[in-house]
Design an enzyme around this catalytic site. Structure first.
Site, PDB file in Angstrom:
ATOM      1  N   ASP A 205       0.832  -1.189   0.000  1.00 56.08           N
ATOM      2  CA  ASP A 205       0.000   0.000   0.000  1.00 56.08           C
ATOM      3  C   ASP A 205       0.873   1.247   0.000  1.00 56.08           C
ATOM      4  O   ASP A 205       1.965   1.255   0.561  1.00 56.08           O
ATOM      5  CB  ASP A 205      -0.914   0.023   1.230  1.00 56.08           C
TER       6      ASP A 205
ATOM      7  N   HIS B 126      -8.401  -0.195  -8.989  1.00 59.91           N
ATOM      8  CA  HIS B 126      -8.242   0.794  -7.917  1.00 59.91           C
ATOM      9  C   HIS B 126      -7.182   1.841  -8.254  1.00 59.91           C
ATOM     10  O   HIS B 126      -7.406   3.036  -8.050  1.00 59.91           O
ATOM     11  CB  HIS B 126      -7.897   0.088  -6.604  1.00 59.91           C
TER      12      HIS B 126
END
Length: 172
Positions: free
Chosen positions: A6, A79
């Site tokens: 992330d 995403h």
């Protein structure tokens, strides 16, 4: 938790200053920042029904090497694609992201706390609109098929100088 790195697109430390802090010398909130805090639950069982290749198409990056998928391979609702924000000139604008996983394993509850820092909340708002409402190409971010928003709040975080001015009564 779901196997992907992330914050790969986070700006480096020098660029982060331009992304996070309000820079306008005439703004009484100069050097402050906006923080979006969100809590998401994650359907780990459903996620694990996908192959690695399917997961990569949802995220838009490779799982093993954390490389962005090529434009011809990455879906427009991945995403990493749909959650982008752009300025009036069409240039991508960034925020600083941080995530931390949480779990109540005995209840099979898994999720993530997300923090997004930005000098202008309209940037983060645009990202959220693209994720939840879609854009000209898609209806929503495909990662939301696995993540469910639980709560969220927007905060303004003043600089130390601003806090001193608030305490002294200079800023009301």
């Amino acid at each position: 938790m779901f196997g992907f790195v992330d914050g790969t697109e986070n700006p480096d430390s020098e660029e982060a200053k331009d992304v996070v802090y309000i820079e306008d010398d005439n703004d009484p909130y100069k050097d402050g920042t906006y923080v979006l805090a969100q809590k998401y639950s994650f359907d780990l069982d459903l996620w694990n029904t996908l192959t690695i290749e399917q997961q990569e198409l949802v995220v838009g990056r490779t799982k093993e090497n954390d490389l962005e998928l090529s434009a011809d391979k990455k879906p427009s609702n991945a995403h990493t694609e749909i959650s982008k924000a752009h300025d009036k000139a069409g240039e991508e604008v960034k925020i600083m992201r941080a995530n931390i996983a949480f779990a109540e394993a005995s209840k099979k509850i898994f999720g993530s706390y997300f923090l997004g820092y930005s000098k202008d909340f309209s940037i983060t708002l645009q990202m959220l609109q693209h994720m939840f409402e879609g854009n000209e190409k898609d209806t929503h971010d495909s990662i939301l098929d696995f993540f469910t928003p639980i709560t969220g709040n927007l905060f303004f975080v003043p600089s130390y100088e601003q806090i001193d001015k608030i305490v002294s009564g200079e800023i009301k």
